[in-house]
Scaffold this motif. Structure first.
Motif, PDB file in Angstrom:
ATOM      1  N   ASN A 160       0.858  -1.173   0.000  1.00  0.00           N
ATOM      2  CA  ASN A 160       0.000   0.000   0.000  1.00  0.00           C
ATOM      3  C   ASN A 160       0.900   1.231   0.000  1.00  0.00           C
ATOM      4  OD1 ASN A 160      -3.142  -0.484   0.362  1.00  0.00           O
ATOM      5  ND2 ASN A 160      -2.110  -2.142   1.457  1.00  0.00           N
ATOM      6  N   ARG A 161       0.380   2.379   0.380  1.00  0.00           N
ATOM      7  CA  ARG A 161       1.169   3.619   0.372  1.00  0.00           C
ATOM      8  C   ARG A 161       1.183   4.220   1.772  1.00  0.00           C
ATOM      9  NH1 ARG A 161      -1.508   6.303  -5.132  1.00  0.00           N
ATOM     10  NH2 ARG A 161      -0.986   4.580  -6.554  1.00  0.00           N
ATOM     11  N   ILE A 162       1.661   3.461   2.731  1.00  0.00           N
ATOM     12  CA  ILE A 162       1.676   3.888   4.133  1.00  0.00           C
ATOM     13  C   ILE A 162       3.134   4.038   4.550  1.00  0.00           C
ATOM     14  CG2 ILE A 162       0.831   3.365   6.452  1.00  0.00           C
ATOM     15  CD1 ILE A 162      -1.166   1.461   5.187  1.00  0.00           C
ATOM     16  N   PRO A 163       3.721   5.235   4.420  1.00  0.00           N
ATOM     17  CA  PRO A 163       5.163   5.387   4.660  1.00  0.00           C
ATOM     18  C   PRO A 163       5.560   5.380   6.127  1.00  0.00           C
ATOM     19  CG  PRO A 163       4.193   7.501   4.101  1.00  0.00           C
ATOM     20  CD  PRO A 163       3.096   6.487   3.966  1.00  0.00           C
ATOM     21  N   ALA A 164       4.586   5.507   7.053  1.00  0.00           N
ATOM     22  CA  ALA A 164       4.928   5.544   8.479  1.00  0.00           C
ATOM     23  C   ALA A 164       3.810   4.892   9.276  1.00  0.00           C
ATOM     24  CB  ALA A 164       5.154   6.980   8.951  1.00  0.00           C
ATOM     25  N   LEU A 165       4.203   4.177  10.319  1.00  0.00           N
ATOM     26  CA  LEU A 165       3.259   3.536  11.230  1.00  0.00           C
ATOM     27  C   LEU A 165       3.580   4.016  12.637  1.00  0.00           C
ATOM     28  CD1 LEU A 165       3.345  -0.096   9.789  1.00  0.00           C
ATOM     29  CD2 LEU A 165       1.494   1.547   9.548  1.00  0.00           C
ATOM     30  N   GLU A 166       2.585   4.561  13.301  1.00  0.00           N
ATOM     31  CA  GLU A 166       2.797   5.122  14.620  1.00  0.00           C
ATOM     32  C   GLU A 166       2.581   4.073  15.699  1.00  0.00           C
ATOM     33  OE1 GLU A 166       0.184   8.397  15.005  1.00  0.00           O
ATOM     34  OE2 GLU A 166       1.128   9.589  13.401  1.00  0.00           O
ATOM     35  N   ALA A 167       3.136   4.329  16.879  1.00  0.00           N
ATOM     36  CA  ALA A 167       2.944   3.433  18.019  1.00  0.00           C
ATOM     37  C   ALA A 167       1.458   3.336  18.343  1.00  0.00           C
ATOM     38  CB  ALA A 167       3.713   3.962  19.223  1.00  0.00           C
ATOM     39  N   GLY A 168       1.020   2.113  18.643  1.00  0.00           N
ATOM     40  CA  GLY A 168      -0.381   1.880  18.952  1.00  0.00           C
ATOM     41  C   GLY A 168      -1.225   1.549  17.749  1.00  0.00           C
ATOM     42  N   THR A 169      -0.614   1.491  16.555  1.00  0.00           N
ATOM     43  CA  THR A 169      -1.377   1.162  15.347  1.00  0.00           C
ATOM     44  C   THR A 169      -1.982  -0.225  15.448  1.00  0.00           C
ATOM     45  OG1 THR A 169       0.037   2.582  14.007  1.00  0.00           O
ATOM     46  CG2 THR A 169      -1.244   0.910  12.856  1.00  0.00           C
ATOM     47  N   PHE A 170      -1.211  -1.163  15.992  1.00  0.00           N
ATOM     48  CA  PHE A 170      -1.670  -2.542  16.081  1.00  0.00           C
ATOM     49  C   PHE A 170      -2.051  -2.848  17.528  1.00  0.00           C
ATOM     50  CE2 PHE A 170       1.762  -2.352  12.854  1.00  0.00           C
ATOM     51  CZ  PHE A 170       0.940  -2.413  11.739  1.00  0.00           C
ATOM     52  N   GLY A 171      -3.344  -2.811  17.797  1.00  0.00           N
ATOM     53  CA  GLY A 171      -3.823  -3.087  19.140  1.00  0.00           C
ATOM     54  C   GLY A 171      -4.388  -4.477  19.293  1.00  0.00           C
TER      55      GLY A 171
ATOM     56  N   ARG B 111      10.746   3.737   6.274  1.00  0.00           N
ATOM     57  CA  ARG B 111      12.154   4.070   6.476  1.00  0.00           C
ATOM     58  C   ARG B 111      12.621   3.689   7.879  1.00  0.00           C
ATOM     59  NH1 ARG B 111      14.435   7.471   2.666  1.00  0.00           N
ATOM     60  NH2 ARG B 111      12.986   8.275   1.088  1.00  0.00           N
ATOM     61  N   GLN B 112      11.697   3.583   8.802  1.00  0.00           N
ATOM     62  CA  GLN B 112      12.025   3.191  10.166  1.00  0.00           C
ATOM     63  C   GLN B 112      10.770   2.639  10.823  1.00  0.00           C
ATOM     64  OE1 GLN B 112      13.352   6.674  12.218  1.00  0.00           O
ATOM     65  NE2 GLN B 112      11.430   7.776  11.983  1.00  0.00           N
ATOM     66  N   LEU B 113      10.960   1.970  11.960  1.00  0.00           N
ATOM     67  CA  LEU B 113       9.849   1.432  12.733  1.00  0.00           C
ATOM     68  C   LEU B 113       9.919   2.010  14.138  1.00  0.00           C
ATOM     69  CD1 LEU B 113       9.889  -2.350  11.681  1.00  0.00           C
ATOM     70  CD2 LEU B 113       8.525  -0.498  10.729  1.00  0.00           C
ATOM     71  N   ASP B 114       8.798   2.508  14.611  1.00  0.00           N
ATOM     72  CA  ASP B 114       8.739   3.092  15.940  1.00  0.00           C
ATOM     73  C   ASP B 114       9.111   2.053  16.993  1.00  0.00           C
ATOM     74  OD1 ASP B 114       7.181   3.892  18.557  1.00  0.00           O
ATOM     75  OD2 ASP B 114       7.289   5.714  17.330  1.00  0.00           O
ATOM     76  N   GLU B 115       9.816   2.479  18.028  1.00  0.00           N
ATOM     77  CA  GLU B 115      10.299   1.557  19.047  1.00  0.00           C
ATOM     78  C   GLU B 115       9.170   0.874  19.804  1.00  0.00           C
ATOM     79  OE1 GLU B 115      12.986   3.543  21.618  1.00  0.00           O
ATOM     80  OE2 GLU B 115      14.493   3.943  20.064  1.00  0.00           O
ATOM     81  N   GLU B 116       7.980   1.473  19.822  1.00  0.00           N
ATOM     82  CA  GLU B 116       6.846   0.899  20.537  1.00  0.00           C
ATOM     83  C   GLU B 116       5.765   0.396  19.579  1.00  0.00           C
ATOM     84  OE1 GLU B 116       5.417   3.752  23.294  1.00  0.00           O
ATOM     85  OE2 GLU B 116       7.245   3.758  24.506  1.00  0.00           O
ATOM     86  N   LEU B 117       6.137   0.190  18.304  1.00  0.00           N
ATOM     87  CA  LEU B 117       5.140  -0.193  17.299  1.00  0.00           C
ATOM     88  C   LEU B 117       4.502  -1.542  17.615  1.00  0.00           C
ATOM     89  CD1 LEU B 117       3.763   0.446  14.601  1.00  0.00           C
ATOM     90  CD2 LEU B 117       5.682  -0.683  13.450  1.00  0.00           C
ATOM     91  N   PHE B 118       5.292  -2.485  18.079  1.00  0.00           N
ATOM     92  CA  PHE B 118       4.787  -3.834  18.318  1.00  0.00           C
ATOM     93  C   PHE B 118       4.506  -4.096  19.801  1.00  0.00           C
ATOM     94  CE2 PHE B 118       7.767  -4.518  14.582  1.00  0.00           C
ATOM     95  CZ  PHE B 118       6.758  -4.338  13.652  1.00  0.00           C
ATOM     96  N   LEU B 119       4.370  -3.050  20.544  1.00  0.00           N
ATOM     97  CA  LEU B 119       4.134  -3.196  21.972  1.00  0.00           C
ATOM     98  C   LEU B 119       2.793  -3.898  22.209  1.00  0.00           C
ATOM     99  CD1 LEU B 119       5.468  -2.398  24.662  1.00  0.00           C
ATOM    100  CD2 LEU B 119       3.971  -0.385  24.689  1.00  0.00           C
ATOM    101  N   GLY B 120       2.822  -4.968  22.983  1.00  0.00           N
ATOM    102  CA  GLY B 120       1.610  -5.718  23.290  1.00  0.00           C
ATOM    103  C   GLY B 120       1.349  -6.891  22.375  1.00  0.00           C
TER     104      GLY B 120
END
Length: 673
Positions: free
Chosen positions: A181-192, A207-216
């Motif tokens: 898709n065309r999602i260049p950034a994913l913020e923390a809490g995206t995947f709940g 270009r990078q992954l947030d340090e808390e992206l996969f939290l939980g």
């Protein structure tokens, strides 16, 4: 391509040959041979058939040319559990169109032209478990579009035009695919979704992954972040201790990976590092993953110098399967460019043979180095001769002191001619002086001539071979190779590599063919008459251990006074001759068609003579999902395919494992559930 075509044609051919009169009430252009299952494949029509039996459980209406779904399309189908509408031309879904399908659990809308998902699109589908929306043109999903899908297990949105994600309140979700898709950034809490097991984020432009992206995400086992613009392994990966599959392929900006980059992934089993910009890997990189069983490192610009000399031996001897080994090659230096990394030995990397600390250069020799001998200045050796050998002078006294750390052989403490026969005087341990003797001499002052030791011969590396290969003479220009005995002894044989060479002629270059593992024998053609050929067969790919053994044999073609054939040419390894697969496919198709026609005619004839109708009708198939996949276990046919209990032995449902595939890979995969 031929194998995929056969998967479609064979069921269709047998179904047409054995087709019984259609069940009463079956829609025109559809197949209803299986009870409660309706197949409307490639049926031309812009709407869903209106006369579908009300007890239908599975309805396949893909590749029909459907453009519109109205509010009455599915009225009167309360028992429907699986609906496949893929590969149509649907652009809009009106609110509540699926509301009559209260028991629907699988919905496939992939490969259409959908542009938006509204809050009303999936209203009423509280039992829906799998929703496939891939390969559409979706650019917007309203905020509450998935609120009622509380039972959803799989959601596939890959290959759309999404630029942002709506909230995903899906507590039971196990698989989420957002790739391409065309999602260049994913913020923390995206995947709940705390229970998610497989997350695919390939080709988003990250270009990078947030340090808390996969939290939980405590149950995350599979992560695909391939084909992005990452410049290194994200630090957030270190906390995913349950991860078993990681795909980093296609991040061309990654030029280096260190062992600590993936620290903590002790459960990792499958790792894909292909299509990066790696020039090397640390020696202990893979030792951090004790459960690793599959690695892909193909299409990297590896610099095959001494630092990478461990890789070839590791690939051959470890239990880890190296996928795409034929594309894992050296790019540098020029002498190794293009060579398979797996086939290189330690010496091929230009590493020094040994490292010495001697003060003077010593010629290389096969003799073992004699032990150093030391002399105490206060206690001269009783073995010191009183006269020098011919051409030399008597030994002089050694100095009583030797400062620690002195290494030069020309110190004032070492008087001239203290060591005989070319020995070198140097300070040793405990302030003692010692003589470093040349090859062939020993003793405290190198005064004794050493006997040349007898070294054992170097070990001979014998090729791994099995019993002699069976070869039969067919004609003056062909030999038949028996493959069955070889293939039966191999547990996991992907294919066969057949190599032959002419031992009688001046050109003894080998010719290599790649054959399918299903052949019981193969005839090598275009040979020269009255010539002796050596033929070997072995496994295709990176087999190891007993499965890597070869079988070889020799045979002679028959003499012939006149012959006319094409010259033998070199065949690039890994390419099957163009005529082998089509010929086999055509032959197999013809045989099956004839056998199926004959068998069905016999059954119909027997029924016409008074055998009566069949007893019980076939039960419904358990499809285990629409078409798609979490595991790569290989394609499986659903239960019930073949000979349903009590049903017609010729009933073959027209499944579409290749049509409408929800994955980017060309080969279909089985359902995870």
């Amino acid at each position: 391509m031929t194998a995929r075509l056969m998967k479609i044609l064979l069921p269709l051919l047998l179904g047409l040959l054995c087709q019984e009169p259609q069940a009463q009430g079956c829609p025109a252009g559809c197949q209803c041979n299986q009870p409660q299952i309706v197949f409307c494949i490639a049926r031309k029509g812009t709407t869903v058939p209106s006369d579908v039996p009300p007890d239908t459980a599975d309805l396949y209406v893909f590749e029909n040319g459907i453009t519109t779904l109205d509010s009455g399309s599915f009225v009167g189908l309360p028992a429907l559990q699986l609906l496949d509408l893929s590969q149509n031309q649907i652009t809009t879904l009106h609110g509540g169109v699926f509301q009559p399908l209260a028991n629907l659990s699988n919905l496939d809308l992939s490969s259409n032209q959908l542009q938006e998902i509204t809050n009303e699109t999936f209203r009423g589908l509280r039992l829906l478990e799998r929703l496939y929306l891939s390969h559409n043109r979706i650019h917007h999903i309203q905020a509450d579009a998935f609120d009622t899908l509380e039972s959803l297990l799989e959601l596939k949105l890959e290959d759309n035009q999404l630029q942002a994600l709506p909230p995903l309140p899906l507590p039971r979700l196990l698989l989420l695919d957002l790739s391409h898709n065309r999602i260049p950034a994913l913020e923390a809490g995206t995947f709940g979704m705390s229970n998610i097991e497989s997350l695919k984020l390939a080709g988003l432009g990250l270009r990078q992954l947030d340090e808390e992206l996969f939290l939980g995400l405590r149950n995350l086992h599979e992560l695909d972040i391939s084909e992005n613009q990452l410049e290194g392994a994200p630090e957030v990966l270190r906390g995913l201790r349950g991860l078993t599959r990681l795909n980093l392929a296609g991040n061309a900006r990654i030029t280096q990976l260190l062992p600590e980059d993936l620290q903590g992934l002790a459960n990792l089993q499958v790792l894909d590092l292909s299509n990066l910009s790696l020039q090397g890997l640390p020696r202990d990189f893979f030792s951090r993953f004790p459960r690793l069983r599959e690695v892909t490192a193909a299409r990297n610009p590896f610099n095959c110098v001494c630092q990478l000399s461990w890789f070839g031996q590791w690939a051959r001897e470890s239990r880890v399967m190296l996928w795409s080994s034929d594309e894992t090659r050296c790019h540098f230096p020029p002498k190794n460019a293009g060579k398979l990394l797996q086939h290189l030995d330690y010496a091929d990397f230009g590493c020094p043979a040994t490292t010495t600390t001697a003060t003077t250069a010593r010629p290389s020799t096969l003799w073992p180095t004699p032990p150093r001998t030391s002399l105490s200045p206060a206690e001269p050796s009783s073995q010191t001769p009183t006269a020098a050998p011919s051409g030399g002078e008597g030994p002089g006294p050694l100095s009583a002191t030797a400062p620690t750390g002195s290494t030069g052989p020309q110190r004032k403490d070492c008087l001239a001619h203290a060591c005989l026969n070319g020995g070198t005087c140097r300070p040793g341990a405990w302030h003692r002086l010692e003589c470093l003797c040349p090859d062939g001499f020993s003793g405290p002052r190198c005064e004794a001539k050493a006997e040349r030791p007898t070294l054992p011969p170097p070990p001979t590396r014998l090729p791994a071979r099995v019993s002699r290969l069976g070869i039969e003479q067919v004609s003056a220009t062909s030999l038949r190779v028996k493959l069955k005995n070889y293939t039966q002894t191999k547990a996991q044989l992907k294919g066969i590599r057949l190599t032959y060479r002419n031992l009688s002629g001046p050109d003894k270059r080998p010719v290599t063919l790649s054959l399918p593992a299903t052949l019981s024998d193969y005839t090598v053609t275009q040979l020269r008459p009255n010539a002796t050929y050596s033929i070997c067969i072995g496994p295709l790919g990176g087999a190891r251990g007993p499965d890597a053994e070869e079988a070889c044999g020799e045979a002679r073609t028959a003499p012939s006074a006149r012959y006319n054939h094409a010259p033998v040419t070199q065949t690039k390894e890994g390419n099957l001759p163009l005529m082998i697969v089509p010929a086999l496919a055509a032959l197999l198709l013809g045989v099956l068609a004839a056998a199926g026609a004959m068998y069905c005619l016999r059954r119909r004839g027997a029924r016409d003579k008074g055998r009566g109708q069949l007893g019980a009708e076939a039960g419904p198939m358990e499809l285990g999902g629409v078409k798609a996949p979490l595991e790569d276990a290989g394609p499986k046919l659903p239960e019930g395919v073949g000979v349903p209990p009590g049903g017609s032995e010729c009933e073959v449902p027209l499944m579409h494992y290749t049509a409408g595939n929800n994955n980017r890979a060309p080969a279909p995969k089985p359902s995870y559930f």
